[in-house]
Design a protein around this motif. Structure first.
Motif, PDB file in Angstrom:
ATOM      1  N   VAL A  47       7.787  -0.915 -12.829  1.00 25.25           N
ATOM      2  CA  VAL A  47       7.968   0.244 -13.029  1.00 25.25           C
ATOM      3  C   VAL A  47       9.404   0.642 -13.091  1.00 25.25           C
ATOM      4  O   VAL A  47      10.022   0.603 -12.024  1.00 25.25           O
ATOM      5  N   GLY A  48       9.822   1.289 -14.185  1.00 23.30           N
ATOM      6  CA  GLY A  48      11.378   1.278 -14.385  1.00 23.30           C
ATOM      7  C   GLY A  48      11.939   0.160 -14.473  1.00 23.30           C
ATOM      8  O   GLY A  48      13.096  -0.241 -13.759  1.00 23.30           O
ATOM      9  N   ALA A  49      11.544  -0.688 -15.487  1.00 27.03           N
ATOM     10  CA  ALA A  49      11.801  -2.399 -15.380  1.00 27.03           C
ATOM     11  C   ALA A  49      13.182  -2.542 -15.925  1.00 27.03           C
ATOM     12  O   ALA A  49      13.720  -3.771 -15.643  1.00 27.03           O
ATOM     13  N   GLY A  50      14.045  -1.359 -16.461  1.00 24.19           N
ATOM     14  CA  GLY A  50      15.278  -1.744 -16.794  1.00 24.19           C
ATOM     15  C   GLY A  50      15.226  -2.874 -17.841  1.00 24.19           C
ATOM     16  O   GLY A  50      14.250  -2.683 -18.706  1.00 24.19           O
ATOM     17  N   PRO A  51      16.446  -3.766 -17.809  1.00 14.04           N
ATOM     18  CA  PRO A  51      16.602  -4.885 -18.988  1.00 14.04           C
ATOM     19  C   PRO A  51      15.363  -5.789 -18.668  1.00 14.04           C
ATOM     20  O   PRO A  51      15.634  -6.977 -19.516  1.00 14.04           O
ATOM     21  N   GLY A  52      14.507  -5.667 -17.654  1.00 10.95           N
ATOM     22  CA  GLY A  52      13.550  -6.605 -17.393  1.00 10.95           C
ATOM     23  C   GLY A  52      13.600  -7.908 -16.650  1.00 10.95           C
ATOM     24  O   GLY A  52      12.886  -9.046 -16.784  1.00 10.95           O
ATOM     25  N   VAL A  68       1.781  -8.448 -17.532  1.00 14.36           N
ATOM     26  CA  VAL A  68       2.886  -7.362 -17.018  1.00 14.36           C
ATOM     27  C   VAL A  68       3.092  -6.487 -17.940  1.00 14.36           C
ATOM     28  O   VAL A  68       3.422  -6.751 -19.230  1.00 14.36           O
ATOM     29  N   LEU A  69       3.090  -5.156 -17.522  1.00 12.84           N
ATOM     30  CA  LEU A  69       3.610  -4.104 -18.318  1.00 12.84           C
ATOM     31  C   LEU A  69       4.862  -3.689 -17.935  1.00 12.84           C
ATOM     32  O   LEU A  69       5.177  -3.177 -16.841  1.00 12.84           O
ATOM     33  N   ALA A  70       5.929  -3.579 -18.738  1.00 13.28           N
ATOM     34  CA  ALA A  70       7.306  -3.168 -18.294  1.00 13.28           C
ATOM     35  C   ALA A  70       7.391  -1.533 -18.737  1.00 13.28           C
ATOM     36  O   ALA A  70       7.415  -1.466 -20.069  1.00 13.28           O
ATOM     37  N   ALA A  71       7.460  -0.817 -17.994  1.00 16.77           N
ATOM     38  CA  ALA A  71       7.494   0.664 -18.203  1.00 16.77           C
ATOM     39  C   ALA A  71       8.924   0.962 -18.176  1.00 16.77           C
ATOM     40  O   ALA A  71       9.567   0.907 -16.983  1.00 16.77           O
ATOM     41  N   GLU A  72       9.696   1.793 -19.068  1.00 19.39           N
ATOM     42  CA  GLU A  72      11.067   2.043 -18.868  1.00 19.39           C
ATOM     43  C   GLU A  72      11.565   3.225 -19.886  1.00 19.39           C
ATOM     44  O   GLU A  72      10.834   3.255 -20.964  1.00 19.39           O
ATOM     45  N   ARG A  73      12.449   3.866 -19.347  1.00 19.40           N
ATOM     46  CA  ARG A  73      12.669   5.101 -20.407  1.00 19.40           C
ATOM     47  C   ARG A  73      13.895   4.605 -21.054  1.00 19.40           C
ATOM     48  O   ARG A  73      13.971   5.149 -22.446  1.00 19.40           O
ATOM     49  N   SER A  74      15.008   3.812 -20.978  1.00 14.39           N
ATOM     50  CA  SER A  74      15.975   3.609 -21.873  1.00 14.39           C
ATOM     51  C   SER A  74      15.424   2.630 -23.136  1.00 14.39           C
ATOM     52  O   SER A  74      15.082   1.513 -22.601  1.00 14.39           O
ATOM     53  N   GLU A  75      15.964   3.003 -24.156  1.00 15.20           N
ATOM     54  CA  GLU A  75      15.386   1.961 -25.312  1.00 15.20           C
ATOM     55  C   GLU A  75      16.330   1.072 -25.300  1.00 15.20           C
ATOM     56  O   GLU A  75      15.907  -0.279 -25.589  1.00 15.20           O
TER      57      GLU A  75
END
Ligand SMILES: C[S@@+](CC[C@H](N)C(=O)[O-])C[C@H]1O[C@@H](n2cnc3c(N)ncnc32)[C@H](O)[C@@H]1O
Length: 270
Positions: A47-52, A68-75
């Motif tokens: 949640v809010g994975a950043g650059p992963g 794994v689901l990486a959920a993040e706002r920044s493209e």
């Protein structure tokens, strides 16, 4: 698409800093996941994975039968995460570009959620907790690393400009709508959305300039002083004093840095 920035920024230097940060915290994180029982075949949301950086480790642990689901706002962060996963040939990671304050995680029945240094930046931690609860199955685990007392960020011998820096960092997060010490609220927020606390503990380290961990405050101070200038919060003089204090601390063999206190919470969805 326009980049959805946040108070710390999403530029390349910040991506590298988040990588370094994950490297020094990695042993603590792996131990937390182990205690929570994260294992092969699990479905985990970052949640809010950043650059992963944590996403990659989780993908290794859950393996090809897990997800794994990486959920993040920044493209920008998501693109970095996608490239890193492709580079490693990982096919068990999905990516979701989303604002956690407005959208659901888009999954249900997941086994676990990992959320590190995200609750401190959102406008409604309650909303965040609800989204996490909605994504998990009953018995699923939510794991958090969040600051519960940022003021333990201190240097011995005392460095006044660095103490002012820590206060300014906290103020900048609050101005952006976050709460640096959100860890304090987690034990009350989680039961309100149907979680039972399983394990709670603190992480704090005493670090000298000779330790690898020193690179964490070194990169944070270096990059964040520029960011605070960019945000128009501090003067060039102020920034210069912080940099000088840090250089003096680094050159002083008596120096001990105390890390900002992190609360780890593992909670089970009822
Ligand atoms: C300090 S970084 C931590 C990244 C990652 N969890 C880690 O530990 O490396 C905070 C992350 O939260 C994300 N974030 C903040 N507010 C968000 C929101 N409303 N929706 C989605 N992501 C958000 C930021 O874009 C950033 O990637």
């Amino acid at each position: 698409m326009t980049e959805r920035d946040y108070v710390l920024g999403t530029h390349d230097e910040e991506i590298a800093r988040l990588g370094l940060q994950h490297r020094v915290w990695r042993p603590t994180v792996l131990e937390c996941w182990k205690r929570a029982g994260i294992a092969r075949g699990n479905k985990v949301v970052d949640v809010g994975a950043g650059p992963g950086f944590a996403t990659l480790d989780l993908a290794d642990i859950v393996g090809p039968t897990g997800e794994v689901l990486a959920a993040e706002r920044s493209e920008r962060f998501l693109e970095t995460a996608k490239k890193a996963c492709a580079g490693r040939g990982l096919s068990n990671v999905r990516f979701r570009s989303m604002d956690l304050m407005n959208e659901s995680l888009g999954v249900t029945g997941f086994d676990a959620a990992w959320c590190r240094w995200v609750a401190c930046f959102v406008s409604s931690p309650q909303t965040l907790m609800q989204k996490i609860a909605d994504a998990l199955r009953p018995g699923g685990l939510a794991m958090f690393h969040e600051y519960s007392n940022y003021s333990t960020f201190q240097f011995t011998p005392r460095r006044p400009a660095l103490e002012r820096f820590a206060l300014e960092v906290m103020a900048s997060w609050r101005t952006a709508g976050g709460e640096p010490n959100i860890g304090l609220d987690l034990p009350a927020l989680l039961p309100a959305v149907g979680f039972r606390l399983r394990q709670v503990r603190h992480h704090v380290f005493a670090v000298t300039p000779r330790d690898e961990f020193w690179q964490w405050p070194a990169s944070f101070v270096g990059i964040n002083v520029d960011r605070l200038r960019e945000l128009g919060r501090v003067s060039a003089d102020w920034a210069g004093q912080v940099r000088r204090d840090f250089q003096e601390a680094e050159a002083d063999e008596r120096t001990v840095f105390t890390t900002p206190l992190v609360l780890e919470v593992i909670a089970e969805r009822q």
